[in-house]
Motif scaffolding. Structure first.
Motif, PDB file in Angstrom:
ATOM      1  N   LYS A 180       0.846  -1.194  -0.117  1.00  0.00           N
ATOM      2  CA  LYS A 180      -0.060   0.032   0.072  1.00  0.00           C
ATOM      3  C   LYS A 180       0.847   1.105  -0.060  1.00  0.00           C
ATOM      4  O   LYS A 180       0.574   2.335  -0.521  1.00  0.00           O
ATOM      5  N   GLU A 181       1.933   1.112   0.535  1.00  0.00           N
ATOM      6  CA  GLU A 181       3.042   2.440   0.650  1.00  0.00           C
ATOM      7  C   GLU A 181       3.358   2.409  -0.622  1.00  0.00           C
ATOM      8  O   GLU A 181       3.746   3.698  -0.980  1.00  0.00           O
ATOM      9  N   PHE A 205       0.456   7.649  -6.601  1.00  0.00           N
ATOM     10  CA  PHE A 205      -0.317   8.839  -6.200  1.00  0.00           C
ATOM     11  C   PHE A 205       0.721  10.261  -6.454  1.00  0.00           C
ATOM     12  O   PHE A 205       0.324  11.210  -7.033  1.00  0.00           O
ATOM     13  N   ASP A 206       1.833  10.404  -6.229  1.00  0.00           N
ATOM     14  CA  ASP A 206       2.638  11.287  -6.581  1.00  0.00           C
ATOM     15  C   ASP A 206       2.925  11.566  -7.784  1.00  0.00           C
ATOM     16  O   ASP A 206       2.830  12.909  -8.129  1.00  0.00           O
ATOM     17  N   ASP A 232       1.811   4.946  -2.835  1.00  0.00           N
ATOM     18  CA  ASP A 232       2.119   6.439  -2.961  1.00  0.00           C
ATOM     19  C   ASP A 232       2.894   6.917  -3.734  1.00  0.00           C
ATOM     20  O   ASP A 232       2.724   8.239  -4.262  1.00  0.00           O
ATOM     21  N   CYS A 238      -4.880  -0.792  -2.715  1.00  0.00           N
ATOM     22  CA  CYS A 238      -5.821   0.236  -3.217  1.00  0.00           C
ATOM     23  C   CYS A 238      -7.259  -0.170  -2.904  1.00  0.00           C
ATOM     24  O   CYS A 238      -7.613  -1.146  -2.794  1.00  0.00           O
ATOM     25  N   LYS A 249      -0.132  13.134  -9.304  1.00  0.00           N
ATOM     26  CA  LYS A 249      -0.314  14.439  -8.940  1.00  0.00           C
ATOM     27  C   LYS A 249       0.339  15.463  -9.815  1.00  0.00           C
ATOM     28  O   LYS A 249      -0.158  16.481 -10.162  1.00  0.00           O
TER      29      LYS A 249
END
Length: 339
Positions: free
Chosen positions: A232-233, A239-240, A236, A261, A243
């Motif tokens: 799950k980490e 998602f970065d 990240d 997720c 973005k």
């Protein structure tokens, strides 16, 4: 048998996207069969429905307008469709494989003993020869869907009973307007002739609708992760990157099942179907179940440390390496060049 009917799911006064997609597909099927395309709208304040469906080639619009018909409840909507189909005798009925469609479709098909194929990924017209019975059926609806966990693609037909009914998930069919649309013939029905007072026994007192957390299906760029992301980490990093690209994050079923997720971001046969301009697949093996939900992306980039991963065969570009190594470099590059 008279034409193709599409049940238009209503979101307030707006026709749902999945229904618009089915009208587009229904128009093509109707052209092939040389028959009429009809839409059915059941709800309240339906004055704007005709304008919404006209660009997609609807020739006939059946309206059932009553304050008691919205929000959706099972019994009155089912009663309307059953009686309408008994009167109109359609050869094909299509509806979305949504919460509503999955509730309504089986009830209507059971009442009409017509059968129904759920979660179709393609709809075609074709013939069938029953050699045992010595019959040849023409212009049947081929209802195509994955089966046995996506290991085969099954083509299902309904030779004898009508209507031939199928549900299709949102995003599977493309919205396509016609070149010269004309306003459909509007038929406004008396709801009381179709629904008994006992069918309104269930009343919606309050309705809470949670807004979607993302806009995955309409995003031009999707960054998707698979089991190969590792944790799950690890997501990240996705998602970065998303973005920086103003993108949305998706996931394969394996990643969702592993808890990496949220389920509402799942892409594939049992999740969403997306058609972004750019699809970045991170640590995704590319099994058929996932590919079915993203294969129409404009450009596919695969980031995978396995050079033989199946997704590499459909990718436009392949970056060989681990997600942990590649994504930080991409993020650093886009941050530098977006200033």
């Amino acid at each position: 048998m008279n034409g193709i009917f599409v049940y238009c799911e209503m979101e307030g006064t707006r026709v749902a996207d999945v229904s618009i997609e089915l009208l587009s597909k229904g128009r093509k099927l109707a052209n092939e069969l040389s028959c009429t395309l009809s839409a059915i709208a059941i709800g309240h304040r339906l004055e704007e429905v005709a304008a919404q469906v006209t660009p997609y080639g609807v020739e006939e619009l059946h309206l059932f307008d009553d304050a008691r018909l919205y929000p959706y409840t099972t019994l009155p909507h089912a009663a309307i469709l059953v009686k309408l189909f008994q009167q109109e005798q359609p050869q094909i009925c299509l509806m979305g494989a949504t919460v509503i469609g999955r509730d309504l479709g089986p009830r209507v098909s059971s009442a009409l003993t017509s059968g129904l194929t759920a979660d179709c990924t393609e709809l075609l017209i074709g013939d069938h020869e029953d050699k045992k019975a010595g019959k040849i059926y023409q212009n049947l609806l081929y209802q195509i869907r994955p089966a046995f966990g996506g290991n085969i693609v099954a083509t299902i037909i309904n030779p004898d009973n009508r209507p031939q009914m199928a549900t299709v998930r949102e995003g599977v069919m493309k919205k396509e307007t016609i070149a010269t649309p004309t306003a459909p013939r509007i038929i406004t029905h008396n709801v009381n002739e179709y629904v008994s007072t006992t069918d309104f026994v269930v009343e919606v007192i309050d309705r809470q609708v949670e807004k979607a957390k993302h806009n995955l299906k309409n995003s031009p760029i999707v960054v998707a992760g698979g089991y190969g992301v590792g944790s799950k980490e690890g997501f990240d990093l996705l998602f970065d990157l998303a973005k920086e690209l103003h993108a949305e994050v998706g996931a394969s079923r394996a990643a969702v099942d592993a808890g990496f997720c949220d389920h509402d971001r799942q892409i594939g046969q049992t999740g969403l179907t997306v058609r972004p301009k750019l699809y970045i697949a991170c640590g995704i093996s590319g099994q058929i179940q996932h590919v079915a939900g993203m294969q129409d992306a404009g450009i596919i980039i695969s980031i995978n440390n396995d050079p033989n991963a199946p997704i590499n065969t459909i990718a436009d570009y392949v970056i060989q390496g681990t997600v942990e190594d590649v994504l930080p470099k991409l993020i650093k590059y886009y941050k530098k060049n977006s200033k």
